[in-house]
Design a protein around this motif. Sequence first.
Motif, PDB file in Angstrom:
ATOM      1  N   ALA A   1       0.700  -1.283   0.091  1.00 17.22           N
ATOM      2  CA  ALA A   1      -0.130   0.085   0.005  1.00 17.22           C
ATOM      3  C   ALA A   1       0.832   1.543  -0.154  1.00 17.22           C
ATOM      4  O   ALA A   1       0.733   2.268  -0.863  1.00 17.22           O
ATOM      5  CB  ALA A   1      -0.996  -0.146   1.327  1.00 17.22           C
ATOM      6  N   PRO A   2       1.800   1.464   0.740  1.00 13.21           N
ATOM      7  CA  PRO A   2       2.516   2.777   0.904  1.00 13.21           C
ATOM      8  C   PRO A   2       3.191   2.961  -0.289  1.00 13.21           C
ATOM      9  O   PRO A   2       3.673   3.976  -0.734  1.00 13.21           O
ATOM     10  CB  PRO A   2       3.512   2.645   2.032  1.00 13.21           C
ATOM     11  CG  PRO A   2       3.303   1.293   2.630  1.00 13.21           C
ATOM     12  CD  PRO A   2       1.994   0.600   1.974  1.00 13.21           C
ATOM     13  N   LEU A   3       3.719   1.904  -0.948  1.00  9.56           N
ATOM     14  CA  LEU A   3       4.299   1.881  -2.320  1.00  9.56           C
ATOM     15  C   LEU A   3       3.604   2.295  -3.680  1.00  9.56           C
ATOM     16  O   LEU A   3       3.929   2.405  -4.658  1.00  9.56           O
ATOM     17  CB  LEU A   3       5.203   0.709  -2.665  1.00  9.56           C
ATOM     18  CG  LEU A   3       6.393   0.106  -1.866  1.00  9.56           C
ATOM     19  CD1 LEU A   3       6.649  -1.202  -2.001  1.00  9.56           C
ATOM     20  CD2 LEU A   3       7.527   1.244  -1.854  1.00  9.56           C
ATOM     21  N   HIS A   4       2.063   2.370  -3.340  1.00  6.78           N
ATOM     22  CA  HIS A   4       1.154   2.273  -4.488  1.00  6.78           C
ATOM     23  C   HIS A   4       1.651   1.508  -5.526  1.00  6.78           C
ATOM     24  O   HIS A   4       1.338   1.847  -6.794  1.00  6.78           O
ATOM     25  CB  HIS A   4       1.102   3.760  -4.892  1.00  6.78           C
ATOM     26  CG  HIS A   4       1.068   4.961  -3.844  1.00  6.78           C
ATOM     27  ND1 HIS A   4      -0.005   5.067  -3.246  1.00  6.78           N
ATOM     28  CD2 HIS A   4       1.989   5.509  -3.308  1.00  6.78           C
ATOM     29  CE1 HIS A   4      -0.084   5.960  -2.046  1.00  6.78           C
ATOM     30  NE2 HIS A   4       1.392   6.534  -2.040  1.00  6.78           N
ATOM     31  N   ALA A   5       1.913   0.249  -5.119  1.00  5.58           N
ATOM     32  CA  ALA A   5       2.091  -0.739  -6.140  1.00  5.58           C
ATOM     33  C   ALA A   5       0.718  -1.366  -6.758  1.00  5.58           C
ATOM     34  O   ALA A   5      -0.310  -1.430  -6.207  1.00  5.58           O
ATOM     35  CB  ALA A   5       2.697  -2.080  -5.398  1.00  5.58           C
ATOM     36  N   THR A   6       0.943  -1.597  -7.894  1.00  2.00           N
ATOM     37  CA  THR A   6      -0.032  -2.433  -8.780  1.00  2.00           C
ATOM     38  C   THR A   6       0.065  -3.734  -8.618  1.00  2.00           C
ATOM     39  O   THR A   6      -0.939  -4.456  -9.112  1.00  2.00           O
ATOM     40  CB  THR A   6      -0.104  -1.756 -10.414  1.00  2.00           C
ATOM     41  OG1 THR A   6       1.073  -2.147 -10.848  1.00  2.00           O
ATOM     42  CG2 THR A   6      -0.369  -0.482 -10.278  1.00  2.00           C
ATOM     43  N   ALA A   7       0.980  -4.538  -8.049  1.00  2.00           N
ATOM     44  CA  ALA A   7       1.127  -5.782  -8.111  1.00  2.00           C
ATOM     45  C   ALA A   7      -0.065  -6.473  -7.341  1.00  2.00           C
ATOM     46  O   ALA A   7      -0.496  -5.828  -6.336  1.00  2.00           O
ATOM     47  CB  ALA A   7       2.594  -6.254  -7.508  1.00  2.00           C
ATOM     48  N   GLU A   8      -0.570  -7.533  -7.769  1.00  4.14           N
ATOM     49  CA  GLU A   8      -1.672  -8.148  -6.823  1.00  4.14           C
ATOM     50  C   GLU A   8      -0.997  -8.911  -5.558  1.00  4.14           C
ATOM     51  O   GLU A   8       0.287  -9.556  -5.879  1.00  4.14           O
ATOM     52  CB  GLU A   8      -2.388  -9.291  -7.512  1.00  4.14           C
ATOM     53  CG  GLU A   8      -3.277  -8.502  -8.605  1.00  4.14           C
ATOM     54  CD  GLU A   8      -4.370  -7.944  -7.955  1.00  4.14           C
ATOM     55  OE1 GLU A   8      -4.876  -8.424  -6.936  1.00  4.14           O
ATOM     56  OE2 GLU A   8      -4.634  -7.028  -8.654  1.00  4.14           O
ATOM     57  N   PRO A   9      -1.316  -8.826  -4.471  1.00  4.25           N
ATOM     58  CA  PRO A   9      -0.606  -9.541  -3.440  1.00  4.25           C
ATOM     59  C   PRO A   9      -0.527 -11.050  -3.446  1.00  4.25           C
ATOM     60  O   PRO A   9       0.689 -11.603  -3.190  1.00  4.25           O
ATOM     61  CB  PRO A   9      -1.603  -9.018  -2.154  1.00  4.25           C
ATOM     62  CG  PRO A   9      -2.016  -8.038  -2.541  1.00  4.25           C
ATOM     63  CD  PRO A   9      -2.496  -8.045  -3.866  1.00  4.25           C
ATOM     64  N   LEU A  10      -1.513 -11.679  -4.074  1.00  2.00           N
ATOM     65  CA  LEU A  10      -1.419 -13.020  -4.088  1.00  2.00           C
ATOM     66  C   LEU A  10      -0.257 -13.450  -5.163  1.00  2.00           C
ATOM     67  O   LEU A  10       0.444 -14.364  -5.027  1.00  2.00           O
ATOM     68  CB  LEU A  10      -2.617 -13.855  -4.634  1.00  2.00           C
ATOM     69  CG  LEU A  10      -2.842 -15.114  -4.704  1.00  2.00           C
ATOM     70  CD1 LEU A  10      -2.488 -15.846  -3.284  1.00  2.00           C
ATOM     71  CD2 LEU A  10      -4.414 -15.657  -4.884  1.00  2.00           C
ATOM     72  N   ASP A  11      -0.196 -12.438  -6.090  1.00  2.00           N
ATOM     73  CA  ASP A  11       0.929 -12.994  -7.265  1.00  2.00           C
ATOM     74  C   ASP A  11       2.312 -12.744  -6.582  1.00  2.00           C
ATOM     75  O   ASP A  11       3.121 -13.575  -6.916  1.00  2.00           O
ATOM     76  CB  ASP A  11       0.690 -11.910  -8.266  1.00  2.00           C
ATOM     77  CG  ASP A  11      -0.555 -12.129  -9.138  1.00  2.00           C
ATOM     78  OD1 ASP A  11      -1.164 -13.287  -9.070  1.00  2.00           O
ATOM     79  OD2 ASP A  11      -0.592 -11.121 -10.043  1.00  2.00           O
ATOM     80  N   VAL A  12       2.449 -11.528  -5.697  1.00  2.00           N
ATOM     81  CA  VAL A  12       3.726 -11.431  -5.072  1.00  2.00           C
ATOM     82  C   VAL A  12       4.202 -12.652  -4.310  1.00  2.00           C
ATOM     83  O   VAL A  12       5.082 -13.131  -4.274  1.00  2.00           O
ATOM     84  CB  VAL A  12       3.692 -10.267  -4.099  1.00  2.00           C
ATOM     85  CG1 VAL A  12       4.952 -10.222  -3.268  1.00  2.00           C
ATOM     86  CG2 VAL A  12       3.502  -8.982  -5.149  1.00  2.00           C
ATOM     87  N   MET A  13       2.908 -13.207  -3.481  1.00  2.00           N
ATOM     88  CA  MET A  13       3.130 -14.387  -2.520  1.00  2.00           C
ATOM     89  C   MET A  13       3.772 -15.596  -3.192  1.00  2.00           C
ATOM     90  O   MET A  13       4.399 -16.335  -3.115  1.00  2.00           O
ATOM     91  CB  MET A  13       1.909 -14.842  -1.847  1.00  2.00           C
ATOM     92  CG  MET A  13       1.999 -15.850  -0.776  1.00  2.00           C
ATOM     93  SD  MET A  13       0.578 -16.014   0.048  1.00  2.00           S
ATOM     94  CE  MET A  13      -0.245 -17.167  -0.726  1.00  2.00           C
ATOM     95  N   THR A  14       3.081 -15.860  -4.640  1.00  2.00           N
ATOM     96  CA  THR A  14       3.168 -17.027  -5.527  1.00  2.00           C
ATOM     97  C   THR A  14       4.909 -16.847  -5.980  1.00  2.00           C
ATOM     98  O   THR A  14       5.355 -17.879  -5.902  1.00  2.00           O
ATOM     99  CB  THR A  14       2.321 -17.241  -6.702  1.00  2.00           C
ATOM    100  OG1 THR A  14       0.940 -16.833  -6.168  1.00  2.00           O
ATOM    101  CG2 THR A  14       2.606 -18.150  -7.243  1.00  2.00           C
ATOM    102  N   LEU A  15       5.194 -15.488  -6.340  1.00  2.00           N
ATOM    103  CA  LEU A  15       6.618 -15.422  -6.630  1.00  2.00           C
ATOM    104  C   LEU A  15       7.410 -15.500  -5.369  1.00  2.00           C
ATOM    105  O   LEU A  15       8.612 -16.269  -5.866  1.00  2.00           O
ATOM    106  CB  LEU A  15       6.795 -14.051  -7.205  1.00  2.00           C
ATOM    107  CG  LEU A  15       6.160 -13.638  -8.693  1.00  2.00           C
ATOM    108  CD1 LEU A  15       6.261 -12.170  -8.873  1.00  2.00           C
ATOM    109  CD2 LEU A  15       7.015 -14.309  -9.750  1.00  2.00           C
ATOM    110  N   LEU A  16       7.137 -15.452  -4.282  1.00  2.00           N
ATOM    111  CA  LEU A  16       8.193 -15.354  -3.120  1.00  2.00           C
ATOM    112  C   LEU A  16       8.021 -16.944  -2.998  1.00  2.00           C
ATOM    113  O   LEU A  16       9.206 -17.531  -2.412  1.00  2.00           O
ATOM    114  CB  LEU A  16       7.572 -14.619  -2.021  1.00  2.00           C
ATOM    115  CG  LEU A  16       7.535 -13.385  -2.170  1.00  2.00           C
ATOM    116  CD1 LEU A  16       7.019 -12.536  -0.870  1.00  2.00           C
ATOM    117  CD2 LEU A  16       9.108 -12.733  -2.418  1.00  2.00           C
TER     118      LEU A  16
END
Length: 183
Positions: free
Chosen positions: A129-144
């Motif tokens: 949120a504070p980064l104003h990122a457009t990435a989907e949180p679930l996508d980030v988790m999958t990448l991690l």
Amino acid sequence: MRADAVRNRGLLIEVALDAFTHEKDVTLGAIAKKAGVGIGTLYRHFPTREALIEAVYRTELEKLCDAAPDLLRTNDPEAALREWMNRFIAYITTKRDLKDALQAVIALGVNPFEHSRAKLVEAISTLLAPLHATAEPLDVMTLLVAVAQNDDPAQAKRLLDLVMAGIVHGAGPRSAPPAPAPR
């Protein structure tokens, strides 16, 4: 719960985490002894081996997810996200090390992962949120999770650098570019 009971419970979970990730077929008696408590104290907190394993897993998950707001309070948003991602990788490694123990819990019909996904997505959302990122949180988790499967620390670091770059520089779902204007 009394202060000594809280301390004993925390100590049992800490010792059990180490034991379940580094020893094969560790007994509950050995865990109690290493924690400096009697077996009765262990059983008061964790009536079964599976209850202790589940508590270890849930405690690690809670520590990871609870770290997100704390990291944002003490770091800039990019540094907070990167530190949390490093912790996520360590968490996945611990989860992998607990695999055999967790299988016993699952065999009894208990799903220790039931709320994990939602808690992790919430923590990632907090960090994005504070980064104003457009990435989907679930996508980030999958990448991690994919990065965490890597046994080469140097490559894992490079992969996390790529994930960070994609998040920080706005990678994520975007609309199609506008069609060129007719001439």
